[in-house]
Design a protein around this motif. Structure first.
Motif, PDB file in Angstrom:
ATOM      1  N   UNK A   1     -54.956 -66.105  22.568  1.00 18.88           N
ATOM      2  CA  UNK A   1     -54.990 -65.333  21.316  1.00 18.88           C
ATOM      3  C   UNK A   1     -53.608 -64.767  21.003  1.00 18.88           C
ATOM      4  N   UNK A   2     -53.033 -64.043  21.968  1.00 16.51           N
ATOM      5  CA  UNK A   2     -51.782 -63.338  21.660  1.00 16.51           C
ATOM      6  C   UNK A   2     -50.575 -64.233  21.816  1.00 16.51           C
ATOM      7  N   UNK A   3     -50.551 -65.057  22.871  1.00 19.54           N
ATOM      8  CA  UNK A   3     -49.395 -65.922  23.094  1.00 19.54           C
ATOM      9  C   UNK A   3     -49.257 -66.974  22.011  1.00 19.54           C
ATOM     10  N   UNK A   4     -50.253 -67.863  21.923  1.00 23.92           N
ATOM     11  CA  UNK A   4     -50.187 -68.935  20.935  1.00 23.92           C
ATOM     12  C   UNK A   4     -50.431 -68.395  19.530  1.00 23.92           C
ATOM     13  N   UNK A   5     -51.347 -67.401  19.430  1.00 15.15           N
ATOM     14  CA  UNK A   5     -51.662 -66.829  18.121  1.00 15.15           C
ATOM     15  C   UNK A   5     -50.426 -66.222  17.468  1.00 15.15           C
ATOM     16  N   UNK A   6     -49.650 -65.449  18.230  1.00 15.77           N
ATOM     17  CA  UNK A   6     -48.462 -64.822  17.659  1.00 15.77           C
ATOM     18  C   UNK A   6     -47.432 -65.878  17.268  1.00 15.77           C
ATOM     19  N   UNK A   7     -47.324 -66.899  18.114  1.00 19.84           N
ATOM     20  CA  UNK A   7     -46.383 -67.983  17.795  1.00 19.84           C
ATOM     21  C   UNK A   7     -46.740 -68.603  16.448  1.00 19.84           C
ATOM     22  N   UNK A   8     -48.041 -68.903  16.275  1.00 21.84           N
ATOM     23  CA  UNK A   8     -48.478 -69.518  15.017  1.00 21.84           C
ATOM     24  C   UNK A   8     -48.284 -68.562  13.853  1.00 21.84           C
ATOM     25  N   UNK A   9     -48.535 -67.272  14.100  1.00 17.38           N
ATOM     26  CA  UNK A   9     -48.420 -66.270  13.043  1.00 17.38           C
ATOM     27  C   UNK A   9     -46.994 -66.232  12.489  1.00 17.38           C
TER      28      UNK A   9
END
Lengths: 413, 178
Positions: A178-186
């Motif tokens: 959620x935070x690792x990949x999610x932030x990257x995508x965000x």
């Protein structure tokens, strides 16, 4: 427009006098042959070489002394990373990133094989978690979509192993995704990555629901949280791509409800505690609507039609019919919005949804009352006329807005 | 972004990331040695091993006397569920250890008892089947032939090292002395 289209259609345009041969050459020059195949070849080549080395080592693995096995694991991993760096510095990006990805896969293989070598037993997912962590770090370091997809897949594998074999959900792996990949995508919105990320997260959410033995409807709370994140994303296409997997899940679920919801035993399996579920859903709805309002996309709020908790009704057939009405309202809204946005692809999508709903409705409502051959005849006729009508309507509405593009649109719709 | 402007340049970060990964693999190997060096050894008895297992593949399937226990040994708030992680309390009985209790949470053990972690694979009225992930023994080349020569449907004794932090590994597999 692609070079391929120009090459196949160009001569016709010249023959019809739409463009001159010179203009055709100029157009072709605008789209140089990029040699995609050539970019892919080194990747495939390195894969094959890797596989051959792997099978050679695997055949003799048990016979090798421990230190040599460790050395082989560490050497091949470091070698792949070093090779990746080497080629990246020489601007051979696809080969470089391919090798870095190979290094990451070898890291995971190294953890597993070393564990086997010492007959170690994994009691929690710590060892494999390090793999997902390494993938996340490399994704940030190399800013690579390939590594992102690989890491999302690794996260899914680690979570599947953790819940399936070790009897525990790895919240850390979920948080990392959620935070690792999610932030990257965000920060770097991208359509493909959005779909991969959302699918990976849905997979983990499904595993969590299964692990907790909760009612499957709870799945839609995390699923719609992912959807809501898409509402807040400033990049509209990337946001839509993030929302596609949760919507597919919700649509299939509603379709299933229309088919089987008549039996109260099925609907009963879906009913979570009313107050808790509804308040959680409303909270996510509010979050989503706030995002839509902020980004000026309130018209897409009709997506939430699919989340109407009809399974609380004890209606039997009435529930099935109410669900069908919801499905019609949803596919109708998709079609309507597609016409508003003048988007041929979404018109197609709306048409498909509409036809799917009609099929289910037909199946549901007439099967018991009719002779089977008549059933199929009427069903076929209904679908054919419906698709003809919808195609005509699409063509008309799109043609009215962009008269030049009519032939092209018709072939798409 | 200028790659050379800061101490943590991309180049150094990549090197660091690879070094950390290599160290992690070494740490896994280290955990293997540490489990043997620092852990205590318990002996488990298997049910007779099918010698044909040794002909195929590089491991034998081991079933232990503690792989299936009676439901009376269960201590937990709810009935055991499939896939649930459990703690098995072991007590020496003759040459090998036998299960004296299966717990949902870690129990206290006296000095001669040992705790082994496992998972419920099946639970019914007359028994609980357990998995310890010790069921696959990757046979070293030389030991394989010796076992194969001796292993005509005979029970084996398996020495398992259990580290103070709960990590377990098979240290040795031998025949039951006659």
């Amino acid at each position: 427009m692609s070079r391929k289209l120009l090459e196949t259609e160009g001569p016709k345009w010249v023959a019809q006098g739409i463009i001159t041969p010179e203009q055709q050459q100029q157009l072709l020059a605008l789209y140089p042959d990029e040699g995609r195949v050539v970019g892919l070849l080194p990747l495939l080549g390195s894969l094959l070489v890797g596989l051959s080395a792997l099978s050679l080592v695997a055949a003799n693995w048990q016979g090798l002394p421990e230190w040599l096995r460790l050395l082989l694991l560490l050497g091949s991993m470091s070698g792949a990373y070093a090779g990746g760096e080497y080629f990246l510095r020489r601007r051979n990006d696809s080969l470089g990133i391919g090798l870095v990805g190979l290094g990451l896969i070898l890291f995971g293989a190294g953890i597993i094989l070393t564990g086997h070598m010492y007959q170690l037993i994994g009691y929690d997912a710590t060892g494999l978690l390090a793999w997902a962590l390494a993938g996340t770090a490399l994704t940030y370091l190399y800013h690579s979509r390939f590594l992102f997809i690989l890491t999302a897949a690794i996260g899914g594998i680690v979570q599947g192993y953790s819940t399936g074999q070790l009897g525990g959900f790895s919240y850390f792996t979920a948080a990392l995704t959620v935070w690792g990949l999610g932030y990257y995508w965000w920060r770097r919105p991208d359509g493909l990555l959005a779909t991969v990320l959302a699918t990976g997260l849905l997979w983990q959410a499904g595993l969590l629901i299964g692990h907790l033995h909760a009612k499957i409807t709870w799945f839609f709370i995390p699923a719609m949280l992912i959807y809501a994140a898409g509402d807040w994303q400033a990049d509209r296409p990337a946001g839509r791509s993030l929302q596609a997997p949760p919507l597919v899940a919700a649509f299939l679920f509603t379709l299933g409800l229309a088919l089987y919801g008549e039996a109260d035993t099925y609907a009963g399996m879906l009913r979570p505690p009313f107050l808790a579920y509804i308040s959680a859903l409303l909270l996510v709805l509010a979050l989503s609507l706030a995002g839509k309002y902020k980004r000026g996309r309130l018209s897409s709020a009709t997506d939430w039609l699919l989340l109407l908790p009809g399974f609380y009704l004890h209606g039997g057939l009435a529930l099935a019919i109410a669900t069908l009405v919801v499905l019609y309202a949803y596919s109708g809204s998709v079609l309507w919005r597609a016409h508003q946005e003048n988007n041929a692809d979404r018109v197609t999508l709306g048409t498909v949804l509409f036809i799917l709903t009609t099929m289910v409705a037909y199946f549901k409502l007439t099967w018991a009352f009719m002779d089977k051959s008549l059933f199929f005849l009427l069903g076929g006729a209904l679908l054919l006329s419906l698709s003809w009508y919808l195609r005509r309507k699409n063509a008309q509405s799109l043609a009215a807005k962009q008269p030049d593009a009519q032939p092209d649109v018709q072939s798409h719709a | 972004m200028n790659p050379t402007s800061t101490f943590f340049s991309r180049q150094r970060l990549v090197t660091l990331a690879v070094a950390v990964q290599a160290l992690f693999i070494l740490a896994v190997a280290g955990a293997g040695y540490a489990t043997t060096a620092l852990g205590r050894t318990i002996v488990l008895r298997t049910t007779p091993v099918d010698p044909r297992d040794l002909l195929f593949g590089d491991y034998v399937r081991l079933t232990y006397t503690i792989s299936q226990v009676t439901p009376q040994l269960w201590h937990g708030p709810d009935a055991p569920q499939k896939g649930q992680p459990v703690y098995v309390l072991l007590q020496p009985a003759g040459r090998a250890y036998e299960a004296t209790g299966v717990y949902a949470t870690e129990p206290a053990a006296t000095a001669d008892q040992a705790i082994l972690r496992g998972w419920v694979t099946d639970s019914w009225r007359h028994g609980i089947r357990l998995r310890y992930n010790l069921e696959r023994y990757y046979v070293p080349e030389d030991a394989g032939q010796a076992l194969q020569k001796a292993g005509i449907r005979r029970a084996l004794l398996v020495r398992v090292s259990v580290a103070p932090w709960g990590q377990a590994r098979i240290a040795q597999v031998e025949e039951v002395p006659q």
